[in-house]
Design a protein around this motif. Structure first.
Motif, PDB file in Angstrom:
ATOM      1  N   UNK A 153     -14.307  32.160  15.359  1.00 38.48           N
ATOM      2  CA  UNK A 153     -13.126  32.341  15.150  1.00 38.48           C
ATOM      3  C   UNK A 153     -13.020  33.399  14.183  1.00 38.48           C
ATOM      4  N   UNK A 154     -13.747  33.975  13.529  1.00 39.49           N
ATOM      5  CA  UNK A 154     -13.421  35.290  12.900  1.00 39.49           C
ATOM      6  C   UNK A 154     -13.218  36.096  13.863  1.00 39.49           C
ATOM      7  N   UNK A 155     -13.823  36.367  14.921  1.00 39.62           N
ATOM      8  CA  UNK A 155     -13.611  37.461  15.945  1.00 39.62           C
ATOM      9  C   UNK A 155     -12.095  37.365  16.211  1.00 39.62           C
ATOM     10  N   UNK A 156     -12.022  36.015  16.855  1.00 39.56           N
ATOM     11  CA  UNK A 156     -10.437  35.738  17.117  1.00 39.56           C
ATOM     12  C   UNK A 156      -9.374  36.076  16.234  1.00 39.56           C
ATOM     13  N   UNK A 157      -9.907  35.534  15.072  1.00 43.00           N
ATOM     14  CA  UNK A 157      -8.620  36.273  13.894  1.00 43.00           C
ATOM     15  C   UNK A 157      -8.531  37.661  13.727  1.00 43.00           C
ATOM     16  N   UNK A 158      -9.822  38.137  13.840  1.00 39.47           N
ATOM     17  CA  UNK A 158      -9.569  39.782  13.550  1.00 39.47           C
ATOM     18  C   UNK A 158      -8.612  40.234  14.830  1.00 39.47           C
ATOM     19  N   UNK A 159      -9.090  39.910  16.207  1.00 37.50           N
ATOM     20  CA  UNK A 159      -8.204  40.322  17.082  1.00 37.50           C
ATOM     21  C   UNK A 159      -6.813  39.877  17.181  1.00 37.50           C
ATOM     22  N   UNK A 160      -6.407  38.688  16.391  1.00 40.03           N
ATOM     23  CA  UNK A 160      -4.827  38.374  16.192  1.00 40.03           C
ATOM     24  C   UNK A 160      -4.242  39.066  14.835  1.00 40.03           C
ATOM     25  N   UNK A 161      -4.828  39.914  14.317  1.00 40.68           N
ATOM     26  CA  UNK A 161      -4.552  40.452  13.019  1.00 40.68           C
ATOM     27  C   UNK A 161      -4.706  39.822  11.660  1.00 40.68           C
ATOM     28  N   UNK A 169     -13.206  40.465  23.127  1.00 42.51           N
ATOM     29  CA  UNK A 169     -11.657  40.208  22.844  1.00 42.51           C
ATOM     30  C   UNK A 169     -11.106  40.817  21.682  1.00 42.51           C
ATOM     31  N   UNK A 170     -11.828  41.413  20.720  1.00 41.45           N
ATOM     32  CA  UNK A 170     -11.545  42.344  19.643  1.00 41.45           C
ATOM     33  C   UNK A 170     -10.900  43.619  20.240  1.00 41.45           C
ATOM     34  N   UNK A 171     -12.050  44.206  21.206  1.00 37.57           N
ATOM     35  CA  UNK A 171     -11.995  45.526  21.754  1.00 37.57           C
ATOM     36  C   UNK A 171     -10.697  45.467  22.830  1.00 37.57           C
ATOM     37  N   UNK A 172     -10.637  44.568  23.529  1.00 35.76           N
ATOM     38  CA  UNK A 172      -9.700  44.519  24.527  1.00 35.76           C
ATOM     39  C   UNK A 172      -8.197  44.415  23.716  1.00 35.76           C
ATOM     40  N   UNK A 173      -8.304  43.831  22.447  1.00 36.05           N
ATOM     41  CA  UNK A 173      -7.004  43.729  21.928  1.00 36.05           C
ATOM     42  C   UNK A 173      -6.644  45.066  21.149  1.00 36.05           C
ATOM     43  N   UNK A 174      -7.490  46.185  21.032  1.00 41.06           N
ATOM     44  CA  UNK A 174      -7.293  47.320  20.277  1.00 41.06           C
ATOM     45  C   UNK A 174      -8.214  47.629  19.124  1.00 41.06           C
ATOM     46  N   UNK A 175      -8.895  46.488  18.729  1.00 42.54           N
ATOM     47  CA  UNK A 175      -9.826  46.745  17.414  1.00 42.54           C
ATOM     48  C   UNK A 175     -11.085  47.577  17.827  1.00 42.54           C
ATOM     49  N   UNK A 176     -11.755  47.933  16.710  1.00 35.50           N
ATOM     50  CA  UNK A 176     -12.876  48.674  16.951  1.00 35.50           C
ATOM     51  C   UNK A 176     -14.073  47.939  16.119  1.00 35.50           C
ATOM     52  N   UNK A 189      -8.494  51.881  14.333  1.00 33.91           N
ATOM     53  CA  UNK A 189      -9.562  53.118  14.125  1.00 33.91           C
ATOM     54  C   UNK A 189      -9.376  53.671  12.744  1.00 33.91           C
ATOM     55  N   UNK A 190      -8.272  53.962  12.405  1.00 30.40           N
ATOM     56  CA  UNK A 190      -8.279  54.646  11.012  1.00 30.40           C
ATOM     57  C   UNK A 190      -8.941  53.755   9.899  1.00 30.40           C
ATOM     58  N   UNK A 191      -8.657  52.491   9.892  1.00 29.27           N
ATOM     59  CA  UNK A 191      -9.346  51.703   8.726  1.00 29.27           C
ATOM     60  C   UNK A 191     -10.615  51.331   9.448  1.00 29.27           C
TER      61      UNK A 191
END
Length: 264
Positions: A189-197, A218-225, A250-252
């Motif tokens: 769920x933490x992965x999913x919540x990160x992907x959801x911002x 899921x996170x990387x496909x959402x644009x996270x790193x 990416x900056x964060x």
């Protein structure tokens, strides 16, 4: 092997609703040899998804957290066969204690890469999913991480302290670089919540294959790193635990990674 993400989402959602919800706060638990918690619900989800995934895709093998390490190693050694990787109940300790934070995590590994990932939260009926190269979704809404525009000092962090080095734990407690910190007890769920911002930065000292396979896609496909603390790809098709450093933009991520490198 042709995948229908909507069909698979529906299958995982149905199993979660029918096998986890009726058992929540109604069953006992026991302990496995490694000290982790096991419930009847873990086994019920495992058995049902194993059977139904085999009916849909008999050409794919099946690896579950509930198998022995020897069985898991044998399955990972065969890189030619598509492989389902399942955590039937991520957050079992929460589930057993009556804490409403747990879910199912399912990934398809093919050719040494994660091709599909699904994370389902049955209590909130939230299904996070992704196919490689096709984006990530929360139910039917596309997830697209955007630059947060905030500095690390203002970030909300999700951090699991218990698997970090003593030095890093101490620095995070005494001089946290972020605004506030949470840990929810369910990697999936933490992965999913990160992907959801719902969080800005994330840190975990050691996740298993079934903890990170679906979530990292899921996170990387959402644009996270995401990377490991050593700067490697988070996903690797092997059983040894892997650390996770991630951020919603990416900056964060760069600021978070640099702080960790200086303080570990």
């Amino acid at each position: 092997m042709t995948l229908d993400l909507n069909q698979l989402n529906g299958l995982v959602r149905q199993v979660g609703q029918e096998e986890l919800i009726p058992r929540f706060q109604r069953i006992g638990h026991e302990y496995k040899a490694d000290g982790s918690v096991l419930t009847e619900a873990d086994l019920a989800v495992d058995a049902r998804l194993r059977e139904q995934l085999h009916e849909l895709h008999p050409e794919a093998a099946f690896l579950s957290e509930e198998m022995s390490a020897a069985e898991q190693e044998m399955l990972l050694a065969d890189t030619d066969t598509p492989l389902w990787c399942l955590d039937p109940l991520d957050g079992t300790s929460n589930f057993a204690a009556g804490i409403p934070c747990f879910g199912i995590s399912l990934a398809l590994i093919r050719g040494g890469e994660v091709e599909l990932g699904i994370i389902y939260d049955p209590l909130r009926d939230e299904c996070f999913s992704a196919q490689k190269g096709r984006g990530a979704y929360l139910n039917h809404r596309e997830l697209q991480a955007a630059a947060s525009g905030i500095e690390l000092q203002r970030a909300v962090a999700m951090v699991d302290f218990k698997r970090l080095t003593p030095t890093l734990r101490r620095r995070l407690v005494e001089q946290p670089p972020y605004s506030s910190q949470r840990n929810f007890g369910s990697c999936a769920l933490e992965w999913g919540w990160m992907a959801a911002g719902r969080g800005h930065v994330y840190l975990h000292g050691g996740q298993k294959l079934w903890d990170l396979a679906a979530g990292s896609l899921i996170l990387t496909e959402a644009g996270g790193t995401c990377r490991t603390l050593d700067g490697e790809d988070v996903f690797a098709p092997r059983l040894a635990p892997r650390s996770v450093v991630s951020a919603s933009d990416p900056a964060l991520f760069t600021a978070w990674r640099d702080w960790l490198a200086e303080n570990d």
